[in-house]
Design a protein around this motif. Structure first.
Motif, PDB file in Angstrom:
ATOM      1  N   TYR A   9      73.832 -17.854  -3.596  1.00 31.23           N
ATOM      2  CA  TYR A   9      74.978 -16.960  -3.666  1.00 31.23           C
ATOM      3  C   TYR A   9      74.565 -15.560  -3.210  1.00 31.23           C
ATOM      4  N   LYS A  10      75.422 -14.927  -2.435  1.00 33.71           N
ATOM      5  CA  LYS A  10      75.257 -13.543  -2.032  1.00 33.71           C
ATOM      6  C   LYS A  10      76.545 -12.808  -2.348  1.00 33.71           C
ATOM      7  N   PHE A  11      76.438 -11.764  -3.179  1.00 30.52           N
ATOM      8  CA  PHE A  11      77.642 -11.063  -3.633  1.00 30.52           C
ATOM      9  C   PHE A  11      77.466  -9.565  -3.420  1.00 30.52           C
ATOM     10  N   SER A  12      78.541  -8.908  -3.019  1.00 28.73           N
ATOM     11  CA  SER A  12      78.514  -7.462  -2.825  1.00 28.73           C
ATOM     12  C   SER A  12      79.803  -6.849  -3.341  1.00 28.73           C
ATOM     13  N   GLN A  13      79.697  -5.634  -3.923  1.00 26.47           N
ATOM     14  CA  GLN A  13      80.880  -4.912  -4.356  1.00 26.47           C
ATOM     15  C   GLN A  13      81.700  -4.409  -3.161  1.00 26.47           C
ATOM     16  N   SER A  14      81.033  -4.253  -1.990  1.00 24.00           N
ATOM     17  CA  SER A  14      81.717  -3.803  -0.759  1.00 24.00           C
ATOM     18  C   SER A  14      81.385  -4.786   0.355  1.00 24.00           C
ATOM     19  N   PRO A  15      81.957  -5.990   0.297  1.00 23.78           N
ATOM     20  CA  PRO A  15      81.539  -7.055   1.214  1.00 23.78           C
ATOM     21  C   PRO A  15      81.758  -6.726   2.694  1.00 23.78           C
ATOM     22  N   THR A  16      82.851  -6.024   3.044  1.00 20.04           N
ATOM     23  CA  THR A  16      83.117  -5.754   4.459  1.00 20.04           C
ATOM     24  C   THR A  16      82.133  -4.746   5.048  1.00 20.04           C
ATOM     25  N   LEU A  17      81.526  -3.902   4.176  1.00 16.39           N
ATOM     26  CA  LEU A  17      80.552  -2.913   4.661  1.00 16.39           C
ATOM     27  C   LEU A  17      79.151  -3.500   4.819  1.00 16.39           C
ATOM     28  N   HIS A  18      78.965  -4.674   4.269  1.00 18.71           N
ATOM     29  CA  HIS A  18      77.628  -5.265   4.290  1.00 18.71           C
ATOM     30  C   HIS A  18      77.700  -6.723   4.740  1.00 18.71           C
ATOM     31  N   PRO A  19      78.018  -6.978   5.991  1.00 15.43           N
ATOM     32  CA  PRO A  19      78.050  -8.358   6.473  1.00 15.43           C
ATOM     33  C   PRO A  19      76.640  -8.966   6.494  1.00 15.43           C
ATOM     34  N   ILE A  20      76.601 -10.289   6.512  1.00 16.31           N
ATOM     35  CA  ILE A  20      75.318 -10.983   6.587  1.00 16.31           C
ATOM     36  C   ILE A  20      74.879 -11.015   8.047  1.00 16.31           C
ATOM     37  N   ARG A  21      73.718 -10.406   8.326  1.00 17.06           N
ATOM     38  CA  ARG A  21      73.213 -10.298   9.693  1.00 17.06           C
ATOM     39  C   ARG A  21      72.212 -11.418   9.969  1.00 17.06           C
ATOM     40  N   PRO A  22      71.845 -11.631  11.251  1.00 15.06           N
ATOM     41  CA  PRO A  22      70.961 -12.740  11.611  1.00 15.06           C
ATOM     42  C   PRO A  22      69.623 -12.742  10.858  1.00 15.06           C
TER      43      PRO A  22
END
Length: 546
Positions: free
Chosen positions: A17-30
């Motif tokens: 699981y990967k969770f962020s309070q600001s998901p759109t500001l911190h996308p999962i990068r390669p």
């Protein structure tokens, strides 16, 4: 976790699981996706050392993949699933509610305990996995949690009732018909939270009580309900709240009755009321222990409050209590007024039990398990006469004897004992044969002593001479006796204490072996009560030492 694939083969599932309070500001990068893939591969290798299984690698996150990561070849080996924390919370809340977890505060505490258990498991030197039971324990705060949702709890509640049927209650299949009195009364139970089955001992109150509960919890019932039967004995709950806590596996010290009911409602929010049918067998047997008397008082007081609340409402109560006792006053002494009417004039619903009606006897005579066609034929002919005028008919003696036999068999316990006789014994009994009557008496006493042994812990080898001594010192028919005669006789014959002699007396009243008669002038103290033998042929059998 492991489970079954669509093909039916076992499969392992590894999820990160990967969770962020600001998901759109911190996308999962390669680069991060590469680390996640490596971690999942490493975990799979480690798991395969103990058990090799096909494995699904899953990444769940509320963060989106970056444009480059969304085109990564690593997605061929990792399933990316969008994670909605609000939906996850709703799913977890619905799961926790099945255990009676109430509100956000309890759920939040449970989530924190689960997180703590996860960290503890991850840091431990042993196996790094969390079992379902450990997850449930952390989420609910219960030692051995069980769901109280009907779909989950119904099966083991049904098994509990089945286990009580013969061992604790002494019920057998040969007279377990649905009584007309219960069928006629059920339509009037809609707004009642307290139902009382009354009638003298041995008339089928416990049988009917068990049947109603068993029918409610049956998996084919619509709607299916939670159902349980409380009897005096070890392991008996002290209150309604403690009963629900026992089901949940909770060790709470509060045992709050109202809170327990809210937990049941939480776990069964979409179930038609009443959610629970609770039975309390033998409210007139509170002499058996102080614990049973106190528990009965608290349980009835709680349901009496519910009864007052819902009696004139437009909807059924969330739970219903069905109590068995011989007389209404045995219940009324536990509730607000001695009249049983309460401050608002909303009395409990009373269902009065008598012997089998002629219609019920007809139903029993149609059953295929009656072994003697000759006995059936004569009993059917007797049923066509008026059993209440058995001694005033002008029918031939042959039929009069059958009518007299039928009048005995209208007693539910005696009918059951009759069914246990051989076909020749059944025919002989209907003809008035004395030896067949002794065989019926022996079968009844066998049932009584087995029942008393299970409920009181007394040995049949002690009870038989004790009962015989009571018969030898007494008379049959309409003659009444003081309780002292019974206690002195059985104490001398079996060496019982005073308390044990009184317990056997109350068991005889409860089972219909003897009947208790309050003397003229009002209800007396127990020590002043009078009693007599219910059936002369049982007295004669005991007196003659058969």
């Amino acid at each position: 976790m492991t489970g079954l694939a669509a093909s039916g083969k076992r499969i392992r599932q590894l999820t990160q699981y990967k969770f962020s309070q600001s998901p759109t500001l911190h996308p999962i990068r390669p680069s991060e996706l590469k680390e996640i893939a490596a971690g999942l591969r490493k975990s799979e290798t480690k798991c395969n050392k103990s058990l090799r299984l096909p494995t699904r690698r899953i990444l769940r996150s509320n963060r989106p993949l970056s444009p480059l990561a969304s085109r990564s070849p690593l997605l061929a080996e990792i399933e990316f699933l969008q994670y909605d924390p609000d939906q996850a919370l709703k799913t977890l809340s619905a799961y926790a509610s099945r255990f009676g977890v109430l509100g956000r505060d309890e759920l939040s505490r449970g989530v924190q305990l689960v997180i703590g258990r996860l960290f503890q498991t991850a840091a431990s030197p042993g196996a790094h996995y969390l079992t379902r039971e450990a997850f449930d324990e952390a989420l609910t705060g219960c030692g051995h949690p069980r769901s109280i949702a009907i779909d989950d709890a119904g099966t083991w509640l049904q098994e509990d009732l089945n286990g009580q049927k013969e061992y604790r209650l002494g019920l057998e299949g040969s007279y377990l018909i649905e009584r007309d009195i219960v069928k006629n009364a059920m339509a009037d139970w809609i707004n009642d939270a307290l139902i009382v089955f009354t009638g003298e001992g041995g008339l089928g109150k416990t049988t009917a009580l068990w049947q109603v509960l068993r029918a409610g919890v049956d998996k084919t019932a619509s709607p299916r309900r939670l159902a349980a039967l409380i009897t005096a004995g070890t392991g008996m709950p002290k209150s309604f709240g403690e009963l629900v806590d026992q089901w949940r596996g909770s060790e709470s010290a509060t045992k709050d009755d109202s809170l327990a009911l809210r937990r049941l409602q939480c776990a069964n929010g979409d179930v038609q009321r009443p959610i629970l049918l609770l039975g309390l067998d033998g409210a007139d047997e509170t002499h058996s222990s102080n614990a049973f008397r106190e528990a009965a008082a608290r349980i009835m007081d709680f349901f009496w409050t519910l009864h007052q609340q819902y009696k004139e409402s437009l909807e059924p109560p969330p739970a219903r209590l069905l109590v068995s006792c011989r007389r209404p006053e045995e219940v009324e002494k536990f509730i607000q007024t001695v009249t049983g009417r309460g401050v608002s004039g909303k009395p409990p619903k009373y269902v009065r039990f008598e012997e089998f009606t002629v219609a019920e006897i007809w139903m029993l005579l149609q059953r295929p398990d009656i072994a003697s066609p000759d006995a059936v034929q004569r009993l059917v002919r007797a049923a066509e006469l008026n059993p209440d005028q058995a001694y005033a008919t002008t029918a031939p003696a042959y039929d009069r004897q059958a009518v007299m036999s039928l009048s005995l068999l209208r007693h539910p316990i005696l009918w059951s004992c009759f069914m246990a006789l051989t076909p020749p014994q059944q025919s002989a009994f209907v003809s008035g044969n004395a030896q067949a009557q002794d065989a019926l008496a022996a079968r009844y006493l066998e049932w009584f002593m087995r029942r008393a042994s299970q409920r009181l812990g007394f040995l049949p080898s002690d009870m038989k001479p004790a009962l015989a001594a009571a018969a030898q010192k007494s008379s049959a028919g309409e003659t009444s006796h003081k309780v002292d005669l019974w206690t002195v006789a059985v104490r001398e014959a079996a060496g019982y204490s005073m308390a044990e002699a009184r317990r056997l007396y109350h068991e005889g009243v409860s089972a219909g072996l003897i009947e208790e008669l309050p003397p003229a002038g009002g209800l007396p103290a127990r020590s002043q009560s009078l009693w007599r033998w219910r059936h002369a042929f049982l007295w004669s059998h005991l007196r003659n030492g058969e």
